[in-house]
Design an enzyme around this catalytic site. Structure first.
Site, PDB file in Angstrom:
ATOM      1  N   ASP A  92      45.073  47.219  35.390  1.00 23.43           N
ATOM      2  CA  ASP A  92      45.589  47.264  34.029  1.00 23.43           C
ATOM      3  C   ASP A  92      45.120  48.550  33.364  1.00 23.43           C
ATOM      4  O   ASP A  92      44.227  49.244  33.857  1.00 23.43           O
ATOM      5  CB  ASP A  92      45.234  46.015  33.233  1.00 23.43           C
ATOM      6  CG  ASP A  92      43.757  45.828  33.010  1.00 23.43           C
ATOM      7  OD1 ASP A  92      42.992  46.766  33.233  1.00 23.43           O
ATOM      8  OD2 ASP A  92      43.365  44.720  32.597  1.00 23.43           O
ATOM      9  N   SER A  93      45.740  48.908  32.262  1.00 29.02           N
ATOM     10  CA  SER A  93      45.589  50.254  31.715  1.00 29.02           C
ATOM     11  C   SER A  93      44.317  50.465  30.914  1.00 29.02           C
ATOM     12  O   SER A  93      43.972  51.597  30.584  1.00 29.02           O
ATOM     13  CB  SER A  93      46.782  50.571  30.821  1.00 29.02           C
ATOM     14  OG  SER A  93      46.731  49.771  29.645  1.00 29.02           O
ATOM     15  N   GLY A  95      44.002  49.203  27.869  1.00 23.29           N
ATOM     16  CA  GLY A  95      44.340  49.073  26.455  1.00 23.29           C
ATOM     17  C   GLY A  95      43.807  47.814  25.809  1.00 23.29           C
ATOM     18  O   GLY A  95      43.253  47.855  24.701  1.00 23.29           O
ATOM     19  N   TYR A  96      43.944  46.677  26.485  1.00 24.02           N
ATOM     20  CA  TYR A  96      43.486  45.414  25.894  1.00 24.02           C
ATOM     21  C   TYR A  96      41.976  45.430  25.698  1.00 24.02           C
ATOM     22  O   TYR A  96      41.474  45.017  24.654  1.00 24.02           O
ATOM     23  CB  TYR A  96      43.894  44.243  26.796  1.00 24.02           C
ATOM     24  CG  TYR A  96      43.343  42.912  26.324  1.00 24.02           C
ATOM     25  CD1 TYR A  96      43.913  42.243  25.255  1.00 24.02           C
ATOM     26  CD2 TYR A  96      42.230  42.351  26.950  1.00 24.02           C
ATOM     27  CE1 TYR A  96      43.402  41.037  24.813  1.00 24.02           C
ATOM     28  CE2 TYR A  96      41.706  41.144  26.513  1.00 24.02           C
ATOM     29  CZ  TYR A  96      42.306  40.488  25.446  1.00 24.02           C
ATOM     30  OH  TYR A  96      41.782  39.291  25.007  1.00 24.02           O
ATOM     31  N   ASP A 146      49.266  50.991  26.579  1.00 22.39           N
ATOM     32  CA  ASP A 146      49.987  50.465  25.419  1.00 22.39           C
ATOM     33  C   ASP A 146      49.017  50.102  24.309  1.00 22.39           C
ATOM     34  O   ASP A 146      47.799  50.099  24.494  1.00 22.39           O
ATOM     35  CB  ASP A 146      50.841  49.251  25.806  1.00 22.39           C
ATOM     36  CG  ASP A 146      50.004  48.086  26.327  1.00 22.39           C
ATOM     37  OD1 ASP A 146      48.860  48.318  26.774  1.00 22.39           O
ATOM     38  OD2 ASP A 146      50.483  46.944  26.295  1.00 22.39           O
ATOM     39  N   GLY A 220      51.040  41.250  25.243  1.00 20.87           N
ATOM     40  CA  GLY A 220      50.835  40.764  23.885  1.00 20.87           C
ATOM     41  C   GLY A 220      50.913  39.267  23.706  1.00 20.87           C
ATOM     42  O   GLY A 220      50.961  38.781  22.568  1.00 20.87           O
ATOM     43  N   ASP A 270      48.131  37.048  36.081  1.00 17.09           N
ATOM     44  CA  ASP A 270      46.702  37.241  36.311  1.00 17.09           C
ATOM     45  C   ASP A 270      45.956  36.524  35.213  1.00 17.09           C
ATOM     46  O   ASP A 270      46.464  36.366  34.104  1.00 17.09           O
ATOM     47  CB  ASP A 270      46.321  38.722  36.288  1.00 17.09           C
ATOM     48  CG  ASP A 270      46.198  39.247  34.860  1.00 17.09           C
ATOM     49  OD1 ASP A 270      45.067  39.307  34.338  1.00 17.09           O
ATOM     50  OD2 ASP A 270      47.235  39.581  34.250  1.00 17.09           O
ATOM     51  N   CYS A 308      43.251  18.799  48.066  1.00 19.81           N
ATOM     52  CA  CYS A 308      43.033  20.208  48.352  1.00 19.81           C
ATOM     53  C   CYS A 308      42.501  20.396  49.768  1.00 19.81           C
ATOM     54  O   CYS A 308      41.609  19.664  50.199  1.00 19.81           O
ATOM     55  CB  CYS A 308      42.058  20.807  47.335  1.00 19.81           C
ATOM     56  SG  CYS A 308      41.760  22.575  47.570  1.00 19.81           S
ATOM     57  N   CYS A 310      41.195  23.361  50.822  1.00 16.76           N
ATOM     58  CA  CYS A 310      40.350  24.561  50.875  1.00 16.76           C
ATOM     59  C   CYS A 310      39.034  24.259  51.586  1.00 16.76           C
ATOM     60  O   CYS A 310      38.649  23.102  51.775  1.00 16.76           O
ATOM     61  CB  CYS A 310      40.097  25.112  49.476  1.00 16.76           C
ATOM     62  SG  CYS A 310      38.828  24.261  48.506  1.00 16.76           S
ATOM     63  N   CYS A 313      36.629  21.930  49.601  1.00 13.64           N
ATOM     64  CA  CYS A 313      36.977  20.512  49.534  1.00 13.64           C
ATOM     65  C   CYS A 313      36.898  19.815  50.884  1.00 13.64           C
ATOM     66  O   CYS A 313      36.715  18.599  50.945  1.00 13.64           O
ATOM     67  CB  CYS A 313      38.380  20.356  48.939  1.00 13.64           C
ATOM     68  SG  CYS A 313      38.454  20.703  47.164  1.00 13.64           S
ATOM     69  N   HIS A 339      37.030  27.296  45.219  1.00 13.26           N
ATOM     70  CA  HIS A 339      38.001  26.218  45.099  1.00 13.26           C
ATOM     71  C   HIS A 339      39.050  26.543  44.044  1.00 13.26           C
ATOM     72  O   HIS A 339      40.253  26.316  44.260  1.00 13.26           O
ATOM     73  CB  HIS A 339      37.314  24.891  44.735  1.00 13.26           C
ATOM     74  CG  HIS A 339      38.290  23.887  44.201  1.00 13.26           C
ATOM     75  ND1 HIS A 339      39.175  23.206  45.004  1.00 13.26           N
ATOM     76  CD2 HIS A 339      38.565  23.500  42.922  1.00 13.26           C
ATOM     77  CE1 HIS A 339      39.942  22.427  44.258  1.00 13.26           C
ATOM     78  NE2 HIS A 339      39.590  22.589  42.995  1.00 13.26           N
TER      79      HIS A 339
END
Length: 377
Positions: A92-93, A95-96, A146, A220, A270, A308, A310, A313, A339
């Site tokens: 990601d850039s 910005g956030y 942004d 946003g 994400d 599950c 995995c 589990c 998990h």
């Protein structure tokens, strides 16, 4: 080798399933990207993230530029080599994080000047610098820089931020295109802004399409507006973006957020939720989230999620994980996180299969009914 290609294999309503093909691998969509903010998916080794089903992870420009530094990562061979992850990475850039974590920010047309949340040192991120950092890291999907403002801002403020973001998107695209071999082998996404306003979102989408990007993000959202408002926006925002390019909803989210967004045509997601929850004692299950610290799990010999498959589990009990978490043992956070990532990736696989088989509505309704059912504590 293919630089970037998106192919839709099947649709079900607005939902799509397909693949993104890049030189570092194929990303099955809808896709969930575990967040590796500081060159690590917290509490997990890269091989375990891959075995959980992830095709791509996310890294963060802001955090990596501050520590250990993008130039250092570049000298050490790039982010893939640095962290031991061979598959695609989206960055990601920044910005956030600049807006949410940094003190004493000053926004201008040039970019954002800010004080590091680590040590107070002053920095500047412009569109050009953001793209440069992502190039130094060796990012496979680069995000345009942004400006984010709260959805509670006035329409005038939202419009101004969206319009600046579109000017920054053009500068980001130009900077990316000047990146030589990196640009020739990787991709860049633009970010739609406009808060919850349909007209602003349409203007943003039109501006991004005019510039031209490999994929398009919906930015946003998931910033406190609530699920109903987010879904209201997603009823129109994805359809404003090109149907033949991936659509990425940034920072989302809860399992039911993702299911609802997939129904509305989103392809990529994400969120820190599965890793952060793993470190704080929350496990995701098909019957809804559970707090493993609860005393009722102290002698529970069942797995975290009975459905599950995995490694957690199939190996350890709720009672054992409860003990680890209550005792503050680091293995507790590791097992919970493994998990949770596996749960998210299995959910994405189930969504892909449901779309391919034309039964997404039935799957989504059943998922919500079970996940949201009242739980006894």
């Amino acid at each position: 080798m293919t630089r970037f290609a998106f192919a839709i294999a099947a649709t079900d309503g607005a939902a799509r399933t397909g693949t993104i093909t890049m030189q570092r691998g194929t990303i099955r969509t809808p896709a969930f990207m575990p967040v590796g903010t500081a060159a690590t998916v917290k509490a997990m080794k890269p091989g375990d993230v891959e075995r959980a089903g992830a095709d791509i992870i996310l890294g963060n420009t802001y955090h990596l530029m501050l520590r250990p530094g993008a130039e250092r990562v570049a000298r050490l061979g790039g982010l893939h080599r640095f962290m031991g992850w061979d598959k695609p990475i989206l960055t990601d850039s920044g910005g956030y994080q600049v807006m949410s974590l940094s003190a004493l920010t000053k926004r201008s047309e040039e970019g954002v000047a800010f004080a590091s949340h680590l040590d107070g040192t002053r920095h500047m991120i412009s569109p050009e610098r953001s793209i440069e950092i992502q190039r130094l890291l060796g990012s496979n999907i680069v995000m345009a820089f942004d400006e984010l403002v709260p959805t509670t801002s006035t329409r005038e403020v939202q419009a101004a931020a969206m319009e600046r973001s579109m000017r920054w998107a053009k500068r980001s695209r130009d900077a990316f295109d000047g990146g030589g071999d990196h640009a020739a082998n990787n991709a860049i996404f633009g970010i739609q802004q406009g808060a919850l306003d349909e007209g602003l979102r349409k203007a943003s989408a039109d501006a991004l399409i005019d510039i031209g990007f490999d994929g398009y993000a919906i930015g946003g959202l998931a910033v406190g507006e609530g699920q109903a408002a987010m879904f209201g926006c997603l009823d129109f925002a994805p359809g404003q973006l090109p149907a033949d390019r991936p659509r990425y909803l940034m920072g989302v989210g809860k399992p039911t957020d993702i299911v609802g967004a997939v129904e509305r045509g989103v392809d990529m997601f994400d969120c820190v939720m599965p890793t952060r929850s793993g470190r704080t004692g929350q496990a995701f299950t098909r019957q809804g989230p559970i707090n493993i610290r609860n005393a009722r799990f102290a002698e529970d010999q069942g797995p975290l999620d009975p459905e599950c498959a995995c490694a957690v589990c199939t190996t350890w009990t709720r009672a054992y994980v409860h003990h680890l978490v209550r005792a503050g043992e680091m293995l507790g956070a590791m097992l919970m996180t493994e998990h949770n990532i596996a749960f998210y990736e299995a959910m994405m696989a189930d969504l892909r299969a449901a779309i391919a088989e034309g039964r997404l509505t039935a799957f989504a309704n059943d998922f919500r009914a079970r996940y949201d059912a009242p739980k006894g504590e």
